[in-house]
Structure formats: C-alpha cells, structure tokens
Design a protein around this motif. Structure first.
Motif, PDB file in Angstrom:
ATOM      1  N   THR A  41      16.689  46.884  62.612  1.00 46.11           N
ATOM      2  CA  THR A  41      16.689  47.157  64.050  1.00 46.11           C
ATOM      3  C   THR A  41      16.396  45.878  64.829  1.00 46.11           C
ATOM      4  OG1 THR A  41      16.025  49.436  63.652  1.00 46.11           O
ATOM      5  CG2 THR A  41      15.697  48.581  65.879  1.00 46.11           C
ATOM      6  N   LEU A  44      19.600  43.969  64.859  1.00 50.15           N
ATOM      7  CA  LEU A  44      20.572  44.572  65.775  1.00 50.15           C
ATOM      8  C   LEU A  44      20.224  44.234  67.224  1.00 50.15           C
ATOM      9  CD1 LEU A  44      22.974  46.660  65.916  1.00 50.15           C
ATOM     10  CD2 LEU A  44      21.210  48.364  66.370  1.00 50.15           C
ATOM     11  N   TRP A  78      16.569  55.355  65.600  1.00 52.65           N
ATOM     12  CA  TRP A  78      17.841  55.976  65.986  1.00 52.65           C
ATOM     13  C   TRP A  78      18.094  55.752  67.476  1.00 52.65           C
ATOM     14  CZ3 TRP A  78      22.449  57.552  64.890  1.00 52.65           C
ATOM     15  CH2 TRP A  78      23.146  58.350  65.805  1.00 52.65           C
ATOM     16  N   SER A  81      19.446  52.479  68.253  1.00 50.12           N
ATOM     17  CA  SER A  81      20.824  52.235  67.816  1.00 50.12           C
ATOM     18  C   SER A  81      21.824  52.463  68.957  1.00 50.12           C
ATOM     19  CB  SER A  81      21.177  53.137  66.625  1.00 50.12           C
ATOM     20  OG  SER A  81      21.376  54.483  67.044  1.00 50.12           O
ATOM     21  N   LYS A  86      21.683  47.056  71.849  1.00 50.69           N
ATOM     22  CA  LYS A  86      22.277  46.028  70.987  1.00 50.69           C
ATOM     23  C   LYS A  86      22.384  44.726  71.757  1.00 50.69           C
ATOM     24  CE  LYS A  86      24.826  49.317  68.206  1.00 50.69           C
ATOM     25  NZ  LYS A  86      26.114  49.898  67.887  1.00 50.69           N
TER      26      LYS A  86
END
Length: 193
Positions: A41, A44, A78, A81, A86
């Motif tokens: 994460t 990302l 989650w 995401s 991002k």
C-alpha cells in the motif's frame, strides 16, 4: 470520478472483498501477510514500486496488535486501493498515524465487520483517513469536515457515554446519601420522642 468524495469512498469501502476480512498471518497461519499488505500500500500510494523502507512498527510492537485492529487495517488497505489514493506521495507519512494510532483507538469500539456493514462506521473510517491525511473532502471546508468526523467518532461517543454514566453514578450516590441522612434524622427524631 470526483476527488475525495465521501459518498464515493464509502461506496468503495463497503465493497471490500472478504479476503481483506481474514486475520493477520502473525495471529493465524492461514491469515493475510499484513506487513506485506502495508508495504504494498505504501508503494501504491507513493508510486515507487522499488521502495523497500517503510514506516512500520517493530516486530515486537506488531505482536501486540489485536485481531480486530489488524482486520480494520486490512479493510483500510482496501479503501486505500481507491484510485484517488494512488500516486499520492504526500499522504505516505500520514498513513502510519492513521493505521497505528487513530485506527487503533477506533478499533477499541468498532468490530471490524461494522466498518463495512454499518454506513456510519464506513463513513467514520473514510473521514478518519481523510483527516489523518489532511485532506478536506470535496464540497466541505475544514470545519465542516471536522464536525462531521466528530459526530461520527466512535471514540468520542464512548467518552460521552462514559462521562454520562459517571455523572449518573454521582447523582445516584448523592441521592443515596441524602436518603440515608434523612433516615438517620428520622430515627434520631423518633429516638428522642
């Protein structure tokens, strides 16, 4: 798709796949590798897939994280995401506080499944993340965002309930003491007659 729309983020959060609800592998053999999820994460969010150094508690501290808190972290991963997070390197340094301080406190009062099943708890997680990352939700100013988070905060609600309970207990104690005093006075009056 709007940037940091609370309704959109809550909708995304509530679609969390069941795989994220598993316990941490540090607690159960068939659980998720939480540290790997956190590291991925970070990669990302900062858009640096070769990065290997991350702000994560020591192995000693990780061992003391409760199952409910781990699963809340998984659910928040989650949420992170979502495309809005991002390539958002500015929030990278703020995720540690979100995961290991703010979410830790909130997890004392919220069972992990409620972050998905309960609309208000889902909004609380979204707003808590945005607050920790110093992001103002679309269509709100900082004061409005802070008020909405405060009204949803499970930790704040528990503090108010505790204060209310303590006040009620003080009132009951005073009433009991007054009744006992009145009974003693009545007994003393009866004894003098």
């Amino acid at each position: 798709m709007s940037k940091y729309d609370v309704f959109e983020l809550v909708t995304h959060l509530r679609k969390c796949p069941d795989i994220f609800l598993k316990p941490s592998s540090s607690l159960e053999n068939e659980g998720l590798n939480s540290v790997a999820l956190i590291s991925d994460t970070y990669r990302l969010v900062c858009n640096d897939f070769f990065k290997i150094e991350f702000k994560i508690p020591s192995n000693f501290d990780l061992a003391y994280i409760e199952d409910n808190h781990w699963r809340a972290i998984h659910i928040s991963i989650w949420l992170l995401s979502h495309p809005n997070f991002k390539n958002s390197a500015l929030i990278e340094d703020k995720l540690y506080d979100f995961w290991f301080e703010e979410l830790s406190e909130a997890s004392l009062y919220v069972k992990f499944k409620e972050w998905i099943s309960d609309e208000e708890r889902a909004e609380e997680m979204v707003r808590l993340l945005l607050h920790c990352c110093e992001i103002t939700p679309e269509g709100e100013n900082q004061d409005e965002a802070a008020d909405k988070l405060s009204s949803l905060s499970s930790a704040d609600r528990q503090k108010v309930l505790k204060q209310s309970y303590e006040a009620h207990e003080r009132i009951m104690k005073i009433k009991k003491e007054m009744a006992e005093k009145k009974a003693r006075e009545a007994a003393n009056t009866y004894g003098r007659e």
